[in-house]
Write an enzyme that holds these catalytic residues in place. Sequence first.
Site, PDB file in Angstrom:
ATOM      1  N   CYS A 242       0.834  -1.200   0.000  1.00  0.00           N
ATOM      2  CA  CYS A 242       0.000   0.000   0.000  1.00  0.00           C
ATOM      3  C   CYS A 242       0.876   1.260   0.000  1.00  0.00           C
ATOM      4  O   CYS A 242       1.457   1.597  -1.020  1.00  0.00           O
ATOM      5  CB  CYS A 242      -0.974  -0.026   1.180  1.00  0.00           C
TER       6      CYS A 242
ATOM      7  N   HIS B  20      -2.981  -5.418   1.414  1.00  0.00           N
ATOM      8  CA  HIS B  20      -2.344  -5.742   2.693  1.00  0.00           C
ATOM      9  C   HIS B  20      -2.470  -7.245   2.997  1.00  0.00           C
ATOM     10  O   HIS B  20      -3.386  -7.644   3.714  1.00  0.00           O
ATOM     11  CB  HIS B  20      -3.024  -4.977   3.828  1.00  0.00           C
TER      12      HIS B  20
ATOM     13  N   GLU C  42      -0.731  -8.854   5.036  1.00  0.00           N
ATOM     14  CA  GLU C  42      -0.403  -9.065   6.448  1.00  0.00           C
ATOM     15  C   GLU C  42      -1.631  -9.028   7.349  1.00  0.00           C
ATOM     16  O   GLU C  42      -1.568  -9.439   8.512  1.00  0.00           O
ATOM     17  CB  GLU C  42       0.617  -8.014   6.912  1.00  0.00           C
TER      18      GLU C  42
END
EC number: 4.3.3.6
Length: 201
Positions: free
Chosen positions: A81, A175, A177
């Site tokens: 991002c 994202h 994660e």
Amino acid sequence: MNTPVIGVLALQGDVREHLIALAAADAVARPVRRPEELAEVDALVLPGGESTTISKLAVLFGVMEPLRARVRGGMPVYGTCAGMIMLADKILDPRSGQETIGGIDMIVRRNAFGRQNESFEAAVDVRGVAGDPVEGVFIRAPWVESVGAGAEVLAEHEGHIVAVRQGNALATSFHPELTGDHRVHSLFVDMVRAYRTPESL
């Protein structure tokens, strides 16, 4: 065992989640804020957050120029991002004072998928990631307007480029994660292992 030490730029953004994902992908993960900490890692993750703030803090903490030098020297780096924006050679609509690290020959548009209240999740097929599509979390996400000859497009969403690799630099608009799926981080860890042991290429 070839266990790489990978830093996460810990100036702003979802640092903890990246540290957890990297550890799950069999790397030693450390937060990085200062040049001396950068010097101790094999690679670096640039997390999401606010790209203008991250760039200004990187300058303030004295880590911007050492980071640019290491990326130019071939250090593996992965940006998500805002981190993708940081790795772009050019931003279409930069804020005043915003700087990038560079490293990927691409032009990026900030907040291209909309504002915070327009965040969404979508399944994304990522080249190099085996199995089912990756669940992409898009939060005020950029997209890539165009790439140069040296950059490889790894994924698109609705006709827009959302994952790119150039050499040892990897970037995603989304994202990974935040999902508990560590396959993109595993791809990056594999890139770092290959960089640390050139004979394995």
